[in-house]
Design a protein around this motif. Sequence first.
Motif, PDB file in Angstrom:
ATOM      1  N   GLY A   1      80.671 -32.018 -38.416  1.00 40.78           N
ATOM      2  CA  GLY A   1      79.972 -33.174 -38.334  1.00 40.78           C
ATOM      3  C   GLY A   1      79.553 -34.349 -38.956  1.00 40.78           C
ATOM      4  N   VAL A   2      80.055 -33.985 -40.563  1.00 40.94           N
ATOM      5  CA  VAL A   2      79.846 -35.176 -41.324  1.00 40.94           C
ATOM      6  C   VAL A   2      80.680 -36.432 -41.069  1.00 40.94           C
TER       7      VAL A   2
ATOM      8  N   ILE B   1      80.462 -38.300 -38.886  1.00 39.91           N
ATOM      9  CA  ILE B   1      79.614 -39.712 -38.650  1.00 39.91           C
ATOM     10  C   ILE B   1      79.834 -40.960 -39.940  1.00 39.91           C
TER      11      ILE B   1
ATOM     12  N   ALA C   1      78.399 -41.017 -33.865  1.00 42.74           N
ATOM     13  CA  ALA C   1      77.933 -40.545 -35.323  1.00 42.74           C
ATOM     14  C   ALA C   1      76.939 -39.442 -35.225  1.00 42.74           C
ATOM     15  N   SER C   2      75.392 -39.801 -33.657  1.00 42.54           N
ATOM     16  CA  SER C   2      74.672 -38.989 -32.884  1.00 42.54           C
ATOM     17  C   SER C   2      75.220 -37.688 -32.613  1.00 42.54           C
TER      18      SER C   2
ATOM     19  N   GLY D   1      78.015 -36.139 -34.428  1.00 42.75           N
ATOM     20  CA  GLY D   1      77.869 -35.694 -36.231  1.00 42.75           C
ATOM     21  C   GLY D   1      76.868 -35.596 -36.239  1.00 42.75           C
ATOM     22  N   LEU D   2      75.763 -35.682 -35.871  1.00 39.59           N
ATOM     23  CA  LEU D   2      74.526 -35.599 -36.970  1.00 39.59           C
ATOM     24  C   LEU D   2      73.939 -34.143 -35.825  1.00 39.59           C
ATOM     25  N   ALA D   3      74.368 -34.323 -34.379  1.00 43.05           N
ATOM     26  CA  ALA D   3      73.300 -32.999 -33.692  1.00 43.05           C
ATOM     27  C   ALA D   3      74.397 -31.614 -34.157  1.00 43.05           C
ATOM     28  N   THR D   4      76.062 -32.169 -34.295  1.00 45.14           N
ATOM     29  CA  THR D   4      76.266 -30.582 -34.977  1.00 45.14           C
ATOM     30  C   THR D   4      76.574 -30.696 -36.557  1.00 45.14           C
ATOM     31  N   ALA D   5      76.420 -31.384 -37.469  1.00 40.06           N
ATOM     32  CA  ALA D   5      76.000 -30.920 -38.429  1.00 40.06           C
ATOM     33  C   ALA D   5      74.755 -30.363 -39.045  1.00 40.06           C
ATOM     34  N   ALA D   6      73.374 -30.379 -37.942  1.00 39.66           N
ATOM     35  CA  ALA D   6      72.467 -29.893 -38.368  1.00 39.66           C
ATOM     36  C   ALA D   6      72.080 -28.185 -37.525  1.00 39.66           C
TER      37      ALA D   6
END
Length: 165
Positions: free
Chosen positions: A28-29, A32, A87-88, A90-95
């Motif tokens: 996920g990062v 981003i 980016a969003s 990636g952020l959702a996936t990482a979180a």
Amino acid sequence: MATIAHHPATGAEPAALRLGAGLMALAGVAFIGYAVIFFVRNFTGGFLELGIGPNEVDVGRAQVLAFSPELFRYMSHLHIALSGFIASTGLATAALAWFGVRHGLWWAYVTAIVVPVLALIIALPAHYPYHLATVGHLGLIYVATGIFVAGALVALKPMLQARHT
């Protein structure tokens, strides 16, 4: 519903679950990071996406701007918007991976998989008929996706084990 058994003394997650969630979050990062590159290239001489050059598109920033300033601004706005969506995602996936999958939450696991898969199912096919699926263009996404799939598979075993206990 079964939950993941944590270590009784430390409360730590099983190592495989932590590793799998960590790999999913790392991917996920990486998404981003790709979005940041995409965003920056919009404002630099590169203009076109990473890995897209004269073999794929025979004009660059200056030629598009000279041909049609309106088209240039439209393409620029698409680059900016798409970088935000990448980016969003990636952020959702990482979180979801780090704060949900790592704790054995099935809803987070399923959602963490559905979010990037949906994006890739929609975005990737358009690259192939137009010969835009270069390694330079999609290579980082393929690597991040590979890391993500590895993490999802590593996390799956302890998730399934908890479900059956």
